[in-house]
Design a protein around this motif. Structure first.
Motif, PDB file in Angstrom:
ATOM      1  N   LYS A  84       0.895 -44.551 -61.504  1.00  0.00           N
ATOM      2  CA  LYS A  84       0.497 -45.871 -62.002  1.00  0.00           C
ATOM      3  C   LYS A  84      -0.745 -45.814 -62.881  1.00  0.00           C
ATOM      4  CE  LYS A  84       2.505 -48.400 -58.105  1.00  0.00           C
ATOM      5  NZ  LYS A  84       2.241 -49.313 -56.961  1.00  0.00           N
ATOM      6  N   GLN A  85      -1.541 -44.770 -62.724  1.00  0.00           N
ATOM      7  CA  GLN A  85      -2.742 -44.590 -63.530  1.00  0.00           C
ATOM      8  C   GLN A  85      -2.763 -43.154 -64.057  1.00  0.00           C
ATOM      9  OE1 GLN A  85      -6.050 -45.610 -60.949  1.00  0.00           O
ATOM     10  NE2 GLN A  85      -5.602 -47.794 -61.012  1.00  0.00           N
ATOM     11  N   GLY A  86      -3.744 -42.856 -64.901  1.00  0.00           N
ATOM     12  CA  GLY A  86      -3.900 -41.495 -65.391  1.00  0.00           C
ATOM     13  C   GLY A  86      -3.017 -41.109 -66.555  1.00  0.00           C
ATOM     14  N   LEU A  87      -2.410 -42.086 -67.238  1.00  0.00           N
ATOM     15  CA  LEU A  87      -1.601 -41.766 -68.412  1.00  0.00           C
ATOM     16  C   LEU A  87      -2.503 -41.463 -69.608  1.00  0.00           C
ATOM     17  CD1 LEU A  87       1.181 -44.490 -68.148  1.00  0.00           C
ATOM     18  CD2 LEU A  87       1.488 -42.022 -67.871  1.00  0.00           C
ATOM     19  N   VAL A  88      -2.021 -40.590 -70.477  1.00  0.00           N
ATOM     20  CA  VAL A  88      -2.712 -40.238 -71.714  1.00  0.00           C
ATOM     21  C   VAL A  88      -1.710 -40.374 -72.852  1.00  0.00           C
ATOM     22  CG1 VAL A  88      -3.873 -38.401 -73.001  1.00  0.00           C
ATOM     23  CG2 VAL A  88      -4.277 -38.652 -70.529  1.00  0.00           C
ATOM     24  N   THR A  89      -2.086 -41.099 -73.899  1.00  0.00           N
ATOM     25  CA  THR A  89      -1.140 -41.340 -74.993  1.00  0.00           C
ATOM     26  C   THR A  89      -1.324 -40.369 -76.144  1.00  0.00           C
ATOM     27  OG1 THR A  89      -2.490 -42.876 -76.318  1.00  0.00           O
ATOM     28  CG2 THR A  89      -1.253 -43.809 -74.456  1.00  0.00           C
ATOM     29  N   ILE A  90      -0.248 -40.179 -76.889  1.00  0.00           N
ATOM     30  CA  ILE A  90      -0.275 -39.375 -78.113  1.00  0.00           C
ATOM     31  C   ILE A  90       0.675 -40.006 -79.117  1.00  0.00           C
ATOM     32  CG2 ILE A  90       1.467 -37.775 -77.201  1.00  0.00           C
ATOM     33  CD1 ILE A  90       0.103 -35.552 -78.865  1.00  0.00           C
ATOM     34  N   GLN A  91       0.235 -40.055 -80.365  1.00  0.00           N
ATOM     35  CA  GLN A  91       1.017 -40.647 -81.461  1.00  0.00           C
ATOM     36  C   GLN A  91       1.163 -39.626 -82.569  1.00  0.00           C
ATOM     37  OE1 GLN A  91      -0.575 -44.392 -82.784  1.00  0.00           O
ATOM     38  NE2 GLN A  91       0.638 -44.453 -84.661  1.00  0.00           N
TER      39      GLN A  91
ATOM     40  N   ILE B 100       4.033 -45.305 -80.121  1.00  0.00           N
ATOM     41  CA  ILE B 100       4.865 -45.487 -81.307  1.00  0.00           C
ATOM     42  C   ILE B 100       4.607 -46.867 -81.907  1.00  0.00           C
ATOM     43  CG2 ILE B 100       7.227 -45.633 -82.169  1.00  0.00           C
ATOM     44  CD1 ILE B 100       8.065 -43.728 -79.923  1.00  0.00           C
ATOM     45  N   PRO B 101       4.436 -46.972 -83.230  1.00  0.00           N
ATOM     46  CA  PRO B 101       4.197 -48.267 -83.869  1.00  0.00           C
ATOM     47  C   PRO B 101       5.400 -49.200 -83.772  1.00  0.00           C
ATOM     48  CG  PRO B 101       3.633 -46.444 -85.341  1.00  0.00           C
ATOM     49  CD  PRO B 101       4.397 -45.856 -84.190  1.00  0.00           C
ATOM     50  N   VAL B 102       5.121 -50.497 -83.682  1.00  0.00           N
ATOM     51  CA  VAL B 102       6.188 -51.494 -83.637  1.00  0.00           C
ATOM     52  C   VAL B 102       6.554 -51.898 -85.068  1.00  0.00           C
ATOM     53  CG1 VAL B 102       6.909 -53.761 -82.827  1.00  0.00           C
ATOM     54  CG2 VAL B 102       5.511 -52.293 -81.361  1.00  0.00           C
TER      55      VAL B 102
END
Length: 352
Positions: free
Chosen positions: A101-108, A138-140
Motif C-alpha cells: 500500500k505504500q513504498g511505491l516509486v514511479t518512473i516515466q 504515463i501521461p494522460v
C-alpha cells in the motif's frame, strides 16, 4: 523524527506525503520525515547533476554502458533505470511492511516518445522489471491512455500523469474502470493533477496577452481545478487515488491537506521548508475559490475554462494543451541534458 509535520498530517488526516525527484540522501531524509512514496520524471537524472555523490554514480553508469550500447537514447533509459532502482530499494521495506500500500516509486519513459503507444508500453514493461514496488508513470493523452490500459491488463501499478483538467481525469478513470472490469485486474492506480505547472501556463498566457487578473485568483487557479477534480472523483466514486504534483509553492501542499489523497513535493524549497515551519495541521481541501471567482477566471482565461469544465477538452486535445506542453518541454530539456552528457562521455571514450 516521528512527530514531524508530515507525520502529523498522516495521523490527523487521510493525506499522504510523497517525495519528488530526490537525491539518495534526500530520499532517506524524506522517509524519516514521513514520506510514503516517491515520484520521478524524465528529467530526474539531470537533476542529480547538482549532487556530487549522485553525479559520480551517473557517470559510472554511463561509462559502463557505453562499450555495449551504440544508441544514446537507450543508454539514457538504462541510466534512468539504474538511478531509480536505488530509490526502489530504499522504499522497498516500506512497501513490504505495508503489504504494497505504500513504498511505491514511479518512473516515466522517454519524453520524446509520448506519441508512440507501443514504445510507451515496451518502456513500461521494461521499467517494471526494476522491482515489485515500481509504478509506471504515463501521461494522460490519447496514446498514454492506451498504454495505461495495457498496464492495467497486466496488473501493473500505474500513475496517470500530466493531468491538468477534469476532462483528462474523467477519461483516464473511466478507461481504468472499463479495462479493470474486462481484465478482472485492479492494480494500484494514481491520478496526478499537476497544479503548479498549470499555474505557470496560466501566468505565461497572462503575460503574453497583457491580461489583468486579480493576483489571488491567478495564484489559486491551479489549486481550484485540483480541488474540483478531487470533488468530482469522489462524487463519481472513480477508482484510484488522486495525487497532487508539480508543486511550485507551499500552498500546493497545504491547500490539499485533509483530502483522501497524496501529494508529491520536492525536498529542497518545499518539504524542508514545511518541516522547518512545523505549523499545525489544517484541513483545507474543502476551501476553494467562490463560484463567482471561478466564473471570472473562466471568462478571462479560456484555458482555465477548458481545464475546469468536465467536457472542456476532447481526448485529441490533451497532448497539445498548453500546460501539458509546458510540462513535457521541461522533461525534454532534462532528457536532452542527459543525452548531451552521454554524447560527451562517448566522445571521450572513443578519444581514449
Amino acid at each position: 523524527m516521528n512527530n514531524t509535520y508530515f507525520h502529523r498530517v498522516q495521523k490527523e488526516t487521510n493525506t499522504r506525503f510523497w517525495i519528488n525527484n530526490p537525491t539518495l540522501e534526500q530520499a532517506k531524509s524524506a522517509i524519516a520525515a514521513g514520506a510514503v512514496g516517491c515520484t520521478t520524471n524524465p528529467s530526474y537524472v539531470s537533476k542529480l547533476f547538482a549532487s556530487k555523490d549522485d553525479f559520480r554514480i551517473v557517470l559510472r553508469a554511463i561509462d559502463l554502458l557505453l562499450p555495449y550500447e551504440a544508441d544514446d537514447s537507450i543508454v539514457a533509459s538504462k541510466v534512468q533505470q539504474m538511478m531509480v532502482s536505488r530509490l526502489a530499494d530504499l522504499f522497498l521495506p516500506l512497501y513490504e511492511r505495508s503489504g504494497g500500500k505504500q513504498g511505491l516509486v514511479t518512473i516515466q519513459g522517454d519524453p520524446f516518445a509520448e506519441t508512440n503507444t507501443d514504445l510507451i508500453i515496451r518502456e513500461g514493461l521494461e521499467n517494471r522489471r526494476i522491482g515489485e514496488n515500481i509504478c509506471i508513470k504515463i501521461p494522460v493523452t490519447k496514446w498514454g491512455i492506451e498504454a495505461i490500459n495495457a498496464m492495467v491488463e497486466r496488473n501493473i501499478p500505474t500513475m496517470a500523469t500530466e493531468v491538468m483538467s477534469l476532462s483528462q481525469m474523467v477519461s483516464i478513470c473511466e478507461a481504468y474502470q472499463k479495462i479493470s472490469a474486462e481484465s478482472n485486474h485492479n492494480p494500484p492506480f494514481y491520478v496526478t493533477h499537476i497544479t503548479g505547472i498549470l499555474d505557470d501556463h496560466f501566468k505565461r498566457v497572462v503575460e503574453q496577452n497583457n491580461l489583468h487578473i486579480d493576483e489571488k485568483l491567478l495564484r489559486y487557479a491551479g489549486l481550484s481545478i485540483a480541488k474540483a477534480e478531487y470533488e468530482l472523483l469522489k462524487q463519481r466514486s472513480y477508482p484510484g487515488i488522486m495525487i497532487g504534483g508539480g508543486a511550485r509553492k507551499l500552498e500546493d501542499f497545504t491547500e490539499l491537506v485533509g483530502g483522501d489523497l497524496s501529494i508529491t513535493i520536492n525536498w529542497t524549497g518545499t518539504a524542508d521548508v514545511l518541516l522547518g515551519l512545523d505549523k499545525p495541521v489544517v484541513s483545507r481541501i474543502a476551501e476553494n475559490l467562490s463560484g463567482e471567482e471561478m466564473e471570472q477566471l473562466k471568462q478571462q482565461l479560456p484555458d482555465y475554462r477548458k481545464a475546469l469544465e468536465v467536457d472542456g477538452m476532447g481526448v485529441d486535445a490533451y497532448y497539445e494543451y498548453g500546460g501539458v506542453e509546458l510540462f513535457r518541454t521541461s522533461f525534454q530539456k532534462g532528457w536532452n541534458e542527459l543525452l548531451g552528457l552521454i554524447a560527451r562521455r562517448r566522445k571521450e571514450y572513443h578519444g581514449n
